[in-house]
Design a protein around this motif. Structure first.
Motif, PDB file in Angstrom:
ATOM      1  N   ALA A  14       0.840  -1.201   0.000  1.00 35.08           N
ATOM      2  CA  ALA A  14       0.000   0.000   0.000  1.00 35.08           C
ATOM      3  C   ALA A  14       0.878   1.256   0.000  1.00 35.08           C
ATOM      4  N   PRO A  15       0.469   2.263  -0.728  1.00 32.79           N
ATOM      5  CA  PRO A  15       1.223   3.527  -0.714  1.00 32.79           C
ATOM      6  C   PRO A  15       1.250   4.120   0.695  1.00 32.79           C
ATOM      7  N   SER A  16       2.315   4.800   1.022  1.00 31.46           N
ATOM      8  CA  SER A  16       2.420   5.386   2.360  1.00 31.46           C
ATOM      9  C   SER A  16       1.505   6.595   2.512  1.00 31.46           C
ATOM     10  N   LYS A  17       1.230   7.299   1.428  1.00 28.53           N
ATOM     11  CA  LYS A  17       0.336   8.459   1.482  1.00 28.53           C
ATOM     12  C   LYS A  17      -1.055   8.039   1.001  1.00 28.53           C
ATOM     13  N   THR A  18      -1.990   7.950   1.932  1.00 24.65           N
ATOM     14  CA  THR A  18      -3.372   7.638   1.582  1.00 24.65           C
ATOM     15  C   THR A  18      -4.303   8.524   2.402  1.00 24.65           C
ATOM     16  N   ILE A  19      -5.488   8.760   1.900  1.00 20.51           N
ATOM     17  CA  ILE A  19      -6.490   9.507   2.651  1.00 20.51           C
ATOM     18  C   ILE A  19      -7.173   8.581   3.641  1.00 20.51           C
ATOM     19  N   ASN A  20      -7.428   7.362   3.193  1.00 25.86           N
ATOM     20  CA  ASN A  20      -8.117   6.384   4.021  1.00 25.86           C
ATOM     21  C   ASN A  20      -7.654   5.003   3.619  1.00 25.86           C
ATOM     22  N   ARG A  21      -7.636   4.092   4.587  1.00 26.48           N
ATOM     23  CA  ARG A  21      -7.164   2.743   4.293  1.00 26.48           C
ATOM     24  C   ARG A  21      -7.753   1.793   5.323  1.00 26.48           C
ATOM     25  N   GLU A  22      -8.032   0.573   4.889  1.00 25.62           N
ATOM     26  CA  GLU A  22      -8.562  -0.439   5.807  1.00 25.62           C
ATOM     27  C   GLU A  22      -7.848  -1.758   5.546  1.00 25.62           C
ATOM     28  N   ASP A  23      -7.124  -2.211   6.545  1.00 20.69           N
ATOM     29  CA  ASP A  23      -6.382  -3.461   6.454  1.00 20.69           C
ATOM     30  C   ASP A  23      -7.216  -4.609   7.025  1.00 20.69           C
ATOM     31  N   GLY A  24      -6.685  -5.822   6.896  1.00 22.30           N
ATOM     32  CA  GLY A  24      -7.296  -6.973   7.550  1.00 22.30           C
ATOM     33  C   GLY A  24      -8.304  -7.729   6.710  1.00 22.30           C
ATOM     34  N   TRP A  25      -8.152  -7.711   5.397  1.00 21.36           N
ATOM     35  CA  TRP A  25      -9.037  -8.442   4.500  1.00 21.36           C
ATOM     36  C   TRP A  25      -8.324  -9.682   3.977  1.00 21.36           C
ATOM     37  N   ARG A  26      -9.109 -10.729   3.720  1.00 25.60           N
ATOM     38  CA  ARG A  26      -8.601 -11.925   3.044  1.00 25.60           C
ATOM     39  C   ARG A  26      -9.526 -12.230   1.878  1.00 25.60           C
ATOM     40  N   ALA A  27      -8.994 -12.865   0.845  1.00 23.46           N
ATOM     41  CA  ALA A  27      -9.752 -13.023  -0.399  1.00 23.46           C
ATOM     42  C   ALA A  27      -9.970 -14.477  -0.789  1.00 23.46           C
ATOM     43  N   PHE A  28     -11.117 -14.686  -1.428  1.00 25.66           N
ATOM     44  CA  PHE A  28     -11.429 -15.931  -2.131  1.00 25.66           C
ATOM     45  C   PHE A  28     -11.433 -15.583  -3.605  1.00 25.66           C
ATOM     46  N   LYS A  29     -10.861 -16.456  -4.407  1.00 23.30           N
ATOM     47  CA  LYS A  29     -10.916 -16.284  -5.856  1.00 23.30           C
ATOM     48  C   LYS A  29     -11.941 -17.267  -6.397  1.00 23.30           C
ATOM     49  N   ILE A  30     -12.860 -16.779  -7.186  1.00 27.51           N
ATOM     50  CA  ILE A  30     -13.834 -17.664  -7.828  1.00 27.51           C
ATOM     51  C   ILE A  30     -13.148 -18.231  -9.057  1.00 27.51           C
ATOM     52  N   GLU A  31     -12.938 -19.550  -9.038  1.00 26.94           N
ATOM     53  CA  GLU A  31     -12.200 -20.217 -10.109  1.00 26.94           C
ATOM     54  C   GLU A  31     -12.993 -20.237 -11.403  1.00 26.94           C
ATOM     55  N   GLY A  32     -12.278 -20.117 -12.479  1.00 27.10           N
ATOM     56  CA  GLY A  32     -12.890 -20.242 -13.802  1.00 27.10           C
ATOM     57  C   GLY A  32     -13.447 -18.928 -14.288  1.00 27.10           C
ATOM     58  N   GLN A  33     -13.535 -18.832 -15.575  1.00 26.39           N
ATOM     59  CA  GLN A  33     -14.090 -17.645 -16.196  1.00 26.39           C
ATOM     60  C   GLN A  33     -15.605 -17.768 -16.197  1.00 26.39           C
ATOM     61  N   LEU A  34     -16.283 -16.783 -15.621  1.00 23.80           N
ATOM     62  CA  LEU A  34     -17.734 -16.807 -15.563  1.00 23.80           C
ATOM     63  C   LEU A  34     -18.306 -16.112 -16.792  1.00 23.80           C
ATOM     64  N   ASP A  35     -19.140 -16.819 -17.494  1.00 23.43           N
ATOM     65  CA  ASP A  35     -19.807 -16.264 -18.667  1.00 23.43           C
ATOM     66  C   ASP A  35     -20.743 -15.149 -18.227  1.00 23.43           C
ATOM     67  N   PHE A  36     -20.804 -14.067 -18.981  1.00 24.14           N
ATOM     68  CA  PHE A  36     -21.656 -12.938 -18.620  1.00 24.14           C
ATOM     69  C   PHE A  36     -23.141 -13.299 -18.619  1.00 24.14           C
ATOM     70  N   SER A  37     -23.507 -14.413 -19.241  1.00 22.19           N
ATOM     71  CA  SER A  37     -24.916 -14.816 -19.258  1.00 22.19           C
ATOM     72  C   SER A  37     -25.310 -15.529 -17.962  1.00 22.19           C
ATOM     73  N   LEU A  38     -24.329 -15.923 -17.146  1.00 25.38           N
ATOM     74  CA  LEU A  38     -24.637 -16.567 -15.873  1.00 25.38           C
ATOM     75  C   LEU A  38     -25.140 -15.520 -14.895  1.00 25.38           C
TER      76      LEU A  38
END
Length: 89
Positions: A14-38
């Protein structure tokens, strides 16, 4: 006109100069390419987690979707999604 730039990255990058920031997130990646029709894939995951008091931050790109939850909710989110037949790797 004021413009806003939101950046999602690891805390260490993260850049040292920010107006606002929120740490402490973790991510899930949805596997596969989702068709826009789904329809409703992200909404169903969001609803499952919301029903259990877990807020999400979703990031979608052309090829990939990510769901971020606060670190203290990560294990609960894995359990909820697993119990609802989502494969967690």
């Amino acid at each position: 006109m004021d413009e806003e730039l939101s950046l999602v990255c690891e805390t260490k990058n993260a850049p040292s100069k920010t107006i606002n920031r929120e740490d402490g997130w973790r991510a899930f990646k949805i596997e596969g390419q989702l068709d826009f029709s789904l329809i409703g894939i992200l909404a169903k995951i969001a609803q499952l987690l919301a029903n259990n008091g877990i807020s999400i931050f979703a990031v979608s790109t052309f090829n990939t979707d990510y769901i971020l939850v606060k670190d203290n909710n990560f294990d609960s989110a894995i359990k909820i999604l697993s119990e609802n037949n989502y494969e967690i790797k």
